[in-house]
Each structure stands twice: as structure tokens, then as C-alpha cells.
Design a protein around this motif. Structure first.
Motif, mmCIF file in Angstrom:
data_model
loop_
_atom_site.group_PDB
_atom_site.id
_atom_site.type_symbol
_atom_site.label_atom_id
_atom_site.label_comp_id
_atom_site.label_asym_id
_atom_site.label_seq_id
_atom_site.Cartn_x
_atom_site.Cartn_y
_atom_site.Cartn_z
ATOM 1 N N VAL A 84 -4.956 7.565 -12.358
ATOM 2 C CA VAL A 84 -5.470 9.253 -12.096
ATOM 3 C C VAL A 84 -6.816 9.221 -11.824
ATOM 4 O O VAL A 84 -7.474 9.901 -10.948
ATOM 5 N N LYS A 85 -7.610 8.605 -12.440
ATOM 6 C CA LYS A 85 -9.038 8.457 -12.345
ATOM 7 C C LYS A 85 -9.496 7.311 -11.423
ATOM 8 O O LYS A 85 -10.945 7.806 -10.929
ATOM 9 N N LYS A 86 -9.000 6.483 -11.155
ATOM 10 C CA LYS A 86 -9.774 5.315 -10.206
ATOM 11 C C LYS A 86 -9.140 5.716 -8.903
ATOM 12 O O LYS A 86 -8.004 6.034 -8.478
ATOM 13 N N ASP A 87 -10.130 5.134 -7.912
ATOM 14 C CA ASP A 87 -9.429 4.945 -6.499
ATOM 15 C C ASP A 87 -8.355 4.278 -6.384
ATOM 16 O O ASP A 87 -7.988 3.275 -6.893
ATOM 17 N N ILE A 88 -7.256 4.576 -5.504
ATOM 18 C CA ILE A 88 -6.290 3.810 -5.140
ATOM 19 C C ILE A 88 -6.220 3.057 -4.133
ATOM 20 O O ILE A 88 -6.443 3.746 -2.662
ATOM 21 N N ARG A 130 -0.259 4.248 -2.187
ATOM 22 C CA ARG A 130 -1.259 5.347 -1.413
ATOM 23 C C ARG A 130 -0.572 6.136 -0.579
ATOM 24 O O ARG A 130 -0.719 7.248 -0.621
ATOM 25 N N GLN A 131 0.500 5.822 0.205
ATOM 26 C CA GLN A 131 1.224 6.578 1.206
ATOM 27 C C GLN A 131 2.057 7.598 0.238
ATOM 28 O O GLN A 131 2.003 8.793 0.690
ATOM 29 N N ASN A 132 2.560 7.119 -0.841
ATOM 30 C CA ASN A 132 3.424 8.072 -1.815
ATOM 31 C C ASN A 132 2.588 9.212 -2.348
ATOM 32 O O ASN A 132 3.026 10.587 -2.251
ATOM 33 N N ILE A 133 1.188 9.024 -2.599
ATOM 34 C CA ILE A 133 0.200 9.876 -3.167
ATOM 35 C C ILE A 133 -0.163 10.960 -1.905
ATOM 36 O O ILE A 133 -0.167 12.135 -1.982
ATOM 37 N N ILE A 134 -0.370 10.220 -0.846
ATOM 38 C CA ILE A 134 -0.726 10.957 0.458
ATOM 39 C C ILE A 134 0.358 12.005 0.954
ATOM 40 O O ILE A 134 0.100 13.076 1.324
ATOM 41 N N ARG A 187 1.073 -1.217 0.213
ATOM 42 C CA ARG A 187 -0.043 0.041 0.152
ATOM 43 C C ARG A 187 0.882 1.231 -0.003
ATOM 44 O O ARG A 187 0.304 2.475 0.443
ATOM 45 N N THR A 188 2.083 0.992 -0.595
ATOM 46 C CA THR A 188 2.847 2.296 -0.409
ATOM 47 C C THR A 188 2.663 3.249 -1.638
ATOM 48 O O THR A 188 2.842 4.512 -1.513
ATOM 49 N N SER A 225 2.257 13.080 -7.032
ATOM 50 C CA SER A 225 0.797 13.119 -7.847
ATOM 51 C C SER A 225 0.689 11.646 -8.369
ATOM 52 O O SER A 225 1.706 11.107 -8.761
ATOM 53 N N PRO A 226 -0.395 11.100 -8.766
ATOM 54 C CA PRO A 226 -0.471 9.839 -9.537
ATOM 55 C C PRO A 226 0.372 10.012 -10.817
ATOM 56 O O PRO A 226 0.777 9.039 -11.091
#
Lengths: 270, 298
Positions: free
Chosen positions: A265-269, A99-103, A96-97, A107-108
């Protein structure tokens, strides 16, 4: 750009599985590319021959033929490189990194670019090894060195590069869709080794108008570097890179890149 | 003068038939410690996921620091969602190297935050060897790395033992004292009551309450009583005109609330006049838990 490549490098450089896989892969590649003459000599000693031609006298490493020969040989090993890409991408999902990278503020799109840079880097190293092996073995085996022969046929290096970038992007697409390394590797092998070749074979058997078969992704990347070996039994071969194959591959690359972009970019991660 | 650090208007997100977040409006002021409360599945994590760019909203808007959200604005936020997420094969320091590269932070900050959360001795051990409490502390270190104006913590004490919970709570209070804004999502009401200044309650994706903790806790919820003659006390309580609810708690004491505000000396005098002397009398302070349950059952 450079920073994104650095981030990717920080993720991989202390990852033992990756380092081992990469070292083994590139050594294997270099070894395979350099040992053809040895294998041919061994075949000779076993008394094998190709349609009356003794293997030992095949000028495998002669310029300019060496580039196509090596590029063709190297294309068989690209699956291993794809596994490395699959592991690198699916790890981001299983840990799940991504997700954390983006948080954390990536940017995606930057995430996609960083993985693209990784793919480009792998491909460049691959081509560099191909070039190194070709130069060393070619010069070592040639009686005379002629500059114009050395550069002739080096378009196969570029073709090999395009082949890898396209193929590795397909591997990335499968990784993003499957999210698990095991599934992605099985799917890639199953599709690339069985499903598509069989489908292409069957379709080719039943249709006369077979141009669309060139659009299948595995077929398309393999068409970039055609089989060169029949030339040694005096058959006509395609000893150039066809522009049509390049266009199809670049098209496939852009399509997979677009799908990757859309998913990130468009979907939930997850 | 207070500045709005986060403004949400009309935010909605649907998963199939489930409306995870429904027309949510919310403002968080700079310098506050904001508790986002709600039972499991009330939309807290979905909301934070949208605010942090990993979940796509269906409709509505939100602004960080008064601006449209971008990846750049996320670099000014320190956030941990759900469980601590790091590369397990990398050490604490190597993991923070990646974060510092993403957030454009000096590497020297890494030692500072690792010291702050008490992990400096374990900096070069792989993340996968850490206990849950250490992982959680590393996550907080990572969130603090860019010295962010805003910290978002989602269930930061989930799965920790009481000592771990106390440590994390201390850490949060310390951080809040340094003037940072904190958004804390939790279903542990005690936690929110101890650290937050403001809170909002979500229920099935809807905001059902927003207010300040201090206001919600002002006043009291009745008294706790005991006496040598419990029977007589019970009877007197039942007959008292202002009595509202009477029960007995686990210590055998009578818990009593009043219909209207009661002058406690009047009540005490009434008991003495009728021959009962108290051995224990205390106010019951209000708790968020009670209010929360009332809000949810409403």
C-alpha cells in the motif's frame, strides 16, 4: 471476497506449471500420508527395529494418535506448497501484472486479500487431505471405531492449518521482498533449512533461558505440532497443541501480514 | 460547457536526488485528446504512474471526475502504461476475463473489443505468441473493455513498425471521434500533432507549456522556393528587407522565413520585378516538433 478468489482462480487455472505442481503436490501428500504402514512393513522385512520394537506393530494410524502423526509428517512437505505461493506472487512482479491489476482498478489491499484467499484455500485443501487420509487409514486399521477417540486430537488439524497459513505468509513476504521466484525459493530454503535451525541450535547451546528461541519463525511454526514418534519407544511426548505456540504463530502471521500490507500500500509498485 | 475530467495541483515526486515531477498543475477537459509531451525522463510516466495509483506521490493532489481518487475511479479509466502487460501463458480472452472481473464488466464485452481491435481470430492464442503490434492492440482492447470515459495511453506506438503505428493511430482517432477523452503521453511529436486537440510539455518534471494544438499550428513558418536561376534567387532573398532566416533544404530549395508577417504577393512581385520567376512556392506549415524544440531549448 468471492470475486477476489475468482480473480485468483482465473489467473491460476490455465497456468500449466501451477496445475501440474499443485496436482503433484497434493497427490504426493496423500500418498505419503497413506503409505506409512507400508513403509513400516518394509522396514520390518529389512530386519530393522526401533530399540527392540518391531516397526510393524507400531499403531501409527490409531485414533487419536493418527492426527498428530500425520500433521507432523505433513509439515515436512509444506515447503513445496510455499514454492507454489512464491511462484504465484513473484510472477505478478516479473510479468508486472500486479501493476496492471492496480491500474485496472484493483486496490493494493484487494490484491493482498486475493493472495491471502489463495493461501487460505491451499491450506484448507491441505487440511482436508490430512483429514481424509487420517479418516480412511484410521478406520481401515482400527479394530473398533470409537467416536470420542476419532475427535480427540483433531486440534492438530487446526494446528496444521495455522502452521501452513503462517508459513505461507512468510513465503509471500519473502516473495514481495525478492520479487524473483529463484531468489525467493533459495532464500526460503537456505533460511528455513540451514540458517535458522543452526542459529537456534547454537543459541540454545549457550543460553539457559531459551524461551525466545520459540519466537524464530521456522521454530515457531514447527512447534505447533511436536514430534510424536518417541511415544512408540515409551517416552513422554507433548501430545497436545500448546496455546503458547498458537499465540506466537498468530502473532507472526499478523506481523507478516502487516509488513505485506505496508509494502503493497505504501511503496511504489515496480 | 466543458467539464474537467482530471485536475492536478502541485503534484511532486522525488527519486533520491532526482526531482521527477515538480509542482505540476494540469487540467484536462472532457472530450479533448490531450497530448503529454516531453523528452525521455521528463516525468510523463511518473506522473501517469501516480495518477493511476502505482506510484506514491510526495505531495500535491489530483482529482478524477472531480472526486478524490480511489480504486473505484480507476475502473472508469482505461489505461496502458509502457509496454503491454498480460499473463503470457493465458490467451487473449483469458487475460481479458481477469480484467473484466476486476472492472466488473460483462464478459460479452470481450468479443466486442477484440473485434474492434481486429484480434478476434487470435482470441484463444496465448499472449506470448503475439507480435508486438498485436500485444499493443490487445492492450488497447483491454483499456476499452469497460467502455471508459477516459483512455490513458503511454507511448502506444513504441517499438511498432510504420504500418503498426498507422493502425494504432487510426484506432486512436476512431476512439476520439466516439467522444471519449484521451490522454496520450508520447515523445513522437508527429503523432501528437495528428491526433491531439490540446497538449502540455514537460521538461525535467516541470510543465513548460500548455495550450491547444490548433492555436500552436496556426500561421506558417515561412516559404519554400525554387527557380531556374537559384543563384539570382538566393541573392534577391538575402537582399529582401523582411527576410529573417534563409537556408537550403534537402531538395535544393530555398527555405525562407520572415521577420514580420509578409504579404506573399508583395514578395512574389518583388522577385518578378527583379527578373526571377519561381518554379515552386509553398508555405511551410508550422509543426509541433519545431515549437517543441524551441520550448525545450528556451
Amino acid at each position: 471476497m468471492l470475486q477476489l478468489l475468482k480473480i485468483e482462480w482465473l489467473k491460476l487455472k490455465n497456468y500449466k506449471t501451477f496445475i501440474r505442481l499443485a496436482i503433484v503436490y497434493y497427490l504426493l501428500l496423500l500418498l505419503v500420508l497413506c503409505s506409512v504402514q507400508l513403509v513400516l512393513s518394509w522396514m520390518q522385512s529389512q530386519g530393522m527395529e526401533f530399540q527392540g520394537i518391531s516397526p510393524d506393530i507400531i499403531p501409527f494410524y490409531d485414533f487419536p494418535d493418527v492426527w498428530q502423526n500425520l500433521a507432523y509428517l505433513a509439515s515436512y512437505l509444506k515447503f513445496f506448497l510455499a514454492f507454489i505461493v512464491i511462484i504465484s506472487v513473484t510472477n505478478e512482479y516479473s510479468y508486472r501484472t500486479i501493476r496492471q491489476n492496480i491500474i485496472d482498478g484493483m486496490s493494493p489491499k484487494s490484491f493482498l486479500i486475493s493472495k491471502q484467499l489463495m493461501i487460505l484455500a491451499f491450506s484448507v485443501i491441505n487440511v482436508a487431505i490430512l483429514w481424509l487420509a487420517g479418516t480412511i487409514m484410521g478406520v481401515a486399521n482400527a479394530s473398533t471405531f470409537e467416536g470420542h477417540l476419532y475427535f480427540m486430537g483433531s486440534d492438530f488439524l487446526l494446528a496444521h492449518f495455522i502452521e501452513l497459513v503462517t508459513f505461507l505468509n512468510l513465503a509471500m513476504l519473502i516473495s514481495i521482498l525478492m520479487k524473483k521466484a529463484g531468489f525467493a525459493i533459495i532464500l526460503l530454503c537456505f533460511y528455513g533449512i540451514f540458517v535458522e535451525p543452526i542459529a537456534v541450535g547454537i543459541l540454545g547451546h549457550f543460553t539457559d533461558d531459551s524461551w525466545f528461541l520459540n519466537l524464530f519463525p521456522i521454530e515457531a511454526v514447527n512447534n505447533l505440532v511436536p514430534v510424536p514418534f518417541q511415544r512408540y519407544i515409551f517416552m513422554e511426548i507433548q501430545d497436545y497443541v500448546s496455546i503458547q505456540s498458537v499465540i506466537i504463530c498468530v502473532g507472526l502471521y499478523l506481523i507478516s501480514l502487516t509488513i505485506n500490507y505496508y509494502i503493497l500500500v505504501k511503496k511504489d509498485i515496480a | 460547457m466543458s467539464e474537467t475530467i482530471l485536475e492536478i495541483s502541485g503534484l511532486s515526486k522525488r527519486y533520491g536526488r532526482i526531482q521527477a515531477v515538480n509542482q505540476l498543475d494540469l487540467q484536462v477537459q472532457k472530450g479533448s485528446v490531450f497530448g503529454l509531451l516531453g523528452p525521455n525522463g521528463s516525468g510523463k510516466s511518473t506522473t501517469l504512474g501516480i495518477l493511476l495509483g502505482v506510484t506514491q506521490k510526495d505531495s500535491g493532489d489530483y482529482k478524477w471526475f472531480g472526486q478524490e481518487p480511489t480504486a473505484e475511479s480507476r475502473k472508469r479509466i482505461g489505461a496502458i502504461l509502457e509496454s503491454p502487460t498480460f499473463y503470457p501463458y493465458l490467451s487473449a480472452r483469458q487475460n481479458l476475463n481477469i480484467v473484466s472481473e476486476i472492472k466488473n464488466v460483462e464478459r460479452s464485452r470481450i468479443n466486442e473489443v477484440l473485434t474492434q481491435v481486429g484480434l478476434i481470430e487470435r482470441a484463444d492464442y496465448p499472449f506470448k505468441t503475439f507480435s508486438l503490434g498485436m500485444k499493443q492492440r490487445l492492450a488497447i482492447a483491454s483499456a476499452l473493455l469497460a467502455d471508459p470515459e477516459l483512455l490513458i495511453l503511454d507511448e502506444p506506438t513504441n517499438g511498432l513498425d510504420p504500418q503498426g503505428i498507422a493502425e494504432i493511430r487510426e484506432l486512436i482517432i476512431d476512439i476520439a471521434k466516439s467522444g471519449k477523452t484521451i490522454i496520450l503521453a508520447s515523445h513522437l511529436l508527429d503523432e501528437v500533432q495528428k491526433v491531439c486537440t490540446d497538449f502540455a510539455v514537460l521538461k525535467t518534471g516541470n510543465k513548460i507549456f500548455q495550450g491547444s494544438v490548433a492555436e500552436s499550428l496556426s500561421g506558417n513558418d515561412g516559404v519554400e522556393l525554387s527557380s531556374d536561376n537559384m543563384e539570382q534567387l538566393q541573392k534577391l532573398c538575402n537582399n529582401y528587407k523582411n527576410s529573417f532566416r534563409i537556408s537550403t533544404n534537402n531538395l535544393g530549395r530555398i527555405v525562407m522565413s520572415f521577420k514580420e508577417e509578409e504579404d506573399i504577393s508583395q514578395f512574389h512581385k518583388y522577385l518578378i520585378d527583379n527578373g526571377v520567376v519561381l518554379t515552386h512556392l509553398s508555405y511551410i506549415s508550422k509543426s509541433l516538433e519545431k515549437q517543441f524544440l524551441e520550448l525545450l531549448s528556451a
